[in-house]
Design a protein around this motif. Structure first.
Motif, PDB file in Angstrom:
ATOM      1  N   VAL A 293       0.842  -1.205   0.000  1.00  0.00           N
ATOM      2  CA  VAL A 293       0.000   0.000   0.000  1.00  0.00           C
ATOM      3  C   VAL A 293       0.879   1.257   0.000  1.00  0.00           C
ATOM      4  N   LEU A 294       2.019   1.164   0.699  1.00  0.00           N
ATOM      5  CA  LEU A 294       2.933   2.307   0.718  1.00  0.00           C
ATOM      6  C   LEU A 294       3.505   2.584  -0.670  1.00  0.00           C
ATOM      7  N   VAL A 295       3.773   1.510  -1.407  1.00  0.00           N
ATOM      8  CA  VAL A 295       4.280   1.655  -2.766  1.00  0.00           C
ATOM      9  C   VAL A 295       3.194   2.275  -3.650  1.00  0.00           C
ATOM     10  N   ALA A 296       1.954   1.839  -3.468  1.00  0.00           N
ATOM     11  CA  ALA A 296       0.847   2.405  -4.251  1.00  0.00           C
ATOM     12  C   ALA A 296       0.702   3.903  -3.987  1.00  0.00           C
ATOM     13  N   ILE A 297       0.880   4.310  -2.731  1.00  0.00           N
ATOM     14  CA  ILE A 297       0.734   5.731  -2.380  1.00  0.00           C
ATOM     15  C   ILE A 297       1.877   6.552  -2.971  1.00  0.00           C
ATOM     16  N   THR A 298       3.098   6.024  -2.893  1.00  0.00           N
ATOM     17  CA  THR A 298       4.249   6.848  -3.286  1.00  0.00           C
ATOM     18  C   THR A 298       4.621   6.739  -4.760  1.00  0.00           C
ATOM     19  N   ALA A 299       4.166   5.686  -5.428  1.00  0.00           N
ATOM     20  CA  ALA A 299       4.499   5.529  -6.852  1.00  0.00           C
ATOM     21  C   ALA A 299       3.206   5.404  -7.667  1.00  0.00           C
ATOM     22  N   PRO A 300       2.505   6.514  -7.864  1.00  0.00           N
ATOM     23  CA  PRO A 300       1.183   6.470  -8.500  1.00  0.00           C
ATOM     24  C   PRO A 300       1.198   5.951  -9.939  1.00  0.00           C
ATOM     25  N   ASN A 301       2.368   5.969 -10.594  1.00  0.00           N
ATOM     26  CA  ASN A 301       2.409   5.496 -11.986  1.00  0.00           C
ATOM     27  C   ASN A 301       2.541   3.992 -12.111  1.00  0.00           C
ATOM     28  N   CYS A 302       2.975   3.318 -11.028  1.00  0.00           N
ATOM     29  CA  CYS A 302       3.114   1.873 -11.143  1.00  0.00           C
ATOM     30  C   CYS A 302       1.763   1.211 -10.903  1.00  0.00           C
ATOM     31  N   LYS A 303       1.666  -0.032 -11.349  1.00  0.00           N
ATOM     32  CA  LYS A 303       0.441  -0.809 -11.151  1.00  0.00           C
ATOM     33  C   LYS A 303       0.767  -1.908 -10.162  1.00  0.00           C
ATOM     34  N   ILE A 304       0.058  -1.923  -9.048  1.00  0.00           N
ATOM     35  CA  ILE A 304       0.429  -2.883  -8.021  1.00  0.00           C
ATOM     36  C   ILE A 304      -0.701  -3.838  -7.666  1.00  0.00           C
ATOM     37  N   THR A 305      -0.341  -5.110  -7.541  1.00  0.00           N
ATOM     38  CA  THR A 305      -1.275  -6.162  -7.130  1.00  0.00           C
ATOM     39  C   THR A 305      -0.925  -6.554  -5.699  1.00  0.00           C
ATOM     40  N   LEU A 306      -1.920  -6.473  -4.813  1.00  0.00           N
ATOM     41  CA  LEU A 306      -1.727  -6.806  -3.404  1.00  0.00           C
ATOM     42  C   LEU A 306      -2.325  -8.183  -3.169  1.00  0.00           C
TER      43      LEU A 306
ATOM     44  N   LEU B  73      -8.601   5.395   0.409  1.00  0.00           N
ATOM     45  CA  LEU B  73      -7.452   6.217   0.043  1.00  0.00           C
ATOM     46  C   LEU B  73      -7.468   6.589  -1.447  1.00  0.00           C
ATOM     47  N   ALA B  74      -8.507   6.149  -2.154  1.00  0.00           N
ATOM     48  CA  ALA B  74      -8.643   6.428  -3.591  1.00  0.00           C
ATOM     49  C   ALA B  74      -7.404   5.980  -4.372  1.00  0.00           C
ATOM     50  N   LEU B  75      -6.938   4.777  -4.089  1.00  0.00           N
ATOM     51  CA  LEU B  75      -5.754   4.251  -4.774  1.00  0.00           C
ATOM     52  C   LEU B  75      -6.190   3.453  -6.005  1.00  0.00           C
ATOM     53  N   ILE B  76      -6.192   4.131  -7.146  1.00  0.00           N
ATOM     54  CA  ILE B  76      -6.693   3.479  -8.362  1.00  0.00           C
ATOM     55  C   ILE B  76      -5.613   2.670  -9.072  1.00  0.00           C
ATOM     56  N   ASN B  77      -4.367   2.775  -8.618  1.00  0.00           N
ATOM     57  CA  ASN B  77      -3.278   2.019  -9.252  1.00  0.00           C
ATOM     58  C   ASN B  77      -3.047   0.668  -8.579  1.00  0.00           C
ATOM     59  N   ALA B  78      -3.891   0.301  -7.614  1.00  0.00           N
ATOM     60  CA  ALA B  78      -3.709  -0.962  -6.899  1.00  0.00           C
ATOM     61  C   ALA B  78      -4.949  -1.825  -7.017  1.00  0.00           C
ATOM     62  N   LYS B  79      -4.729  -3.140  -7.074  1.00  0.00           N
ATOM     63  CA  LYS B  79      -5.847  -4.064  -6.999  1.00  0.00           C
ATOM     64  C   LYS B  79      -5.452  -5.247  -6.117  1.00  0.00           C
ATOM     65  N   THR B  80      -6.441  -6.029  -5.716  1.00  0.00           N
ATOM     66  CA  THR B  80      -6.167  -7.108  -4.773  1.00  0.00           C
ATOM     67  C   THR B  80      -6.341  -8.471  -5.435  1.00  0.00           C
ATOM     68  N   LEU B  81      -5.765  -9.464  -4.801  1.00  0.00           N
ATOM     69  CA  LEU B  81      -5.815 -10.825  -5.307  1.00  0.00           C
ATOM     70  C   LEU B  81      -5.757 -11.779  -4.111  1.00  0.00           C
ATOM     71  N   VAL B  82      -6.769 -12.640  -3.997  1.00  0.00           N
ATOM     72  CA  VAL B  82      -6.768 -13.652  -2.938  1.00  0.00           C
ATOM     73  C   VAL B  82      -6.163 -14.920  -3.511  1.00  0.00           C
TER      74      VAL B  82
END
Ligand code: SAH
Length: 245
Positions: free
Chosen positions: A93-106, A124-133
């Protein structure tokens, strides 16, 4: 509630050559509040003091993506990143907040934790992150995830050998795995060398540093993928931890 996170602008500047914007600071604060709240239902973290949270979760998460104190340049571009076993969102989540251009899967194997993270991403309106179970052993064999990421992050999920087996199959050739550790010894490097070889990687850098408030020892292991990972890795669920390479 008066749980206010410290700003620590000077320490950010000195250690990472960076400072959060006002918006990022507000996101850190909201994340902290949501985790304190979530802790009542879920066992998210035992670190709840604001200074300690800042140091051991926020700063520690970001230090890993800044080897030698500089953020990895590809994070400013559209790098695809996966956080394996993200738990309450660290370091992803910290990476998503600080690097808005990257695409991150949690990713995490615990659905309850992922439901919690889904709420964080909305709040937090983090549109560059998505989740995966899912479990790393299974995700690493799925064609849509195998060899799909530029960077794989993994903190506090298992031994280095287990982390390497989870992370390397998910990386593209020339991708980077970042394994967060506390203590680390030369003997462990020798063992890991052999594991990483089998997985198509090399140990690029092992960095030792101390945290800025309590001077605790940390290591980050940076593994570069240089060849395809053989198809039999990651092995079936539970095997990497029961029979480490
Ligand atoms: N990375 C976070 C959480 C560490 S706790 C932090 O550093 O604070 C370990 C997390 O890994 C737990 O949430 C657990 O559900 C998850 N986990 C453990 N084994 C896993 C596996 N094989 N695949 C995916 N997630 C796993």
């Amino acid at each position: 509630m008066t749980n206010l996170l410290p700003k620590m602008a000077e320490i950010w500047q000195q250690t990472l050559n960076w400072q959060p914007t006002a918006q990022q600071q507000a996101q850190f604060q909201r994340l902290y509040e949501l985790i304190l709240e979530g802790n009542r239902q879920l066992n998210l973290t035992r670190i709840t003091d604001p200074q300690e949270f800042w140091e051991k979760h926020l700063w520690d998460s970001l230090r890993g993506i800044a080897p030698q104190g500089q953020f990895i340049p590809s994070l400013q571009e559209a790098a695809s990143v996966i956080d394996i076993g993200t738990g309450a969102g660290f370091p992803g989540v910290l990476v998503a907040i600080t690097a808005p251009n990257c695409k991150i899967t949690l990713m995490d194997s615990t659905r309850k934790k992922i439901t919690f993270i889904d709420n964080i991403l909305t709040e937090l309106a983090l549109i560059n992150a998505k989740t995966l179970v899912g479990r790393a052993e299974e995700i690493g064999q799925q064609p849509q995830h195998r060899q799909a990421y530029d960077i794989a992050l993994i903190r506090a999920v298992g031994t280095a050998s287990v982390c390497a087996e989870y992370a390397l199959p998910l990386l593209k050739r020339s991708g980077l795995a970042i394994i967060y550790r506390g203590n680390w010894t030369e003997e462990e490097t020798t063992v890991l060398q052999n594991t990483v070889n089998q997985l198509g990687g090399v140990i690029e850098l092992i960095e030792k540093f101390t945290t800025p408030l309590s001077d605790s020892i940390r290591h980050c292991l940076y593994l570069r993928k240089v060849a395809n990972t053989p198809a039999n890795f990651p092995r079936a669920v539970g095997v990497p931890s029961q029979k480490p390479l």
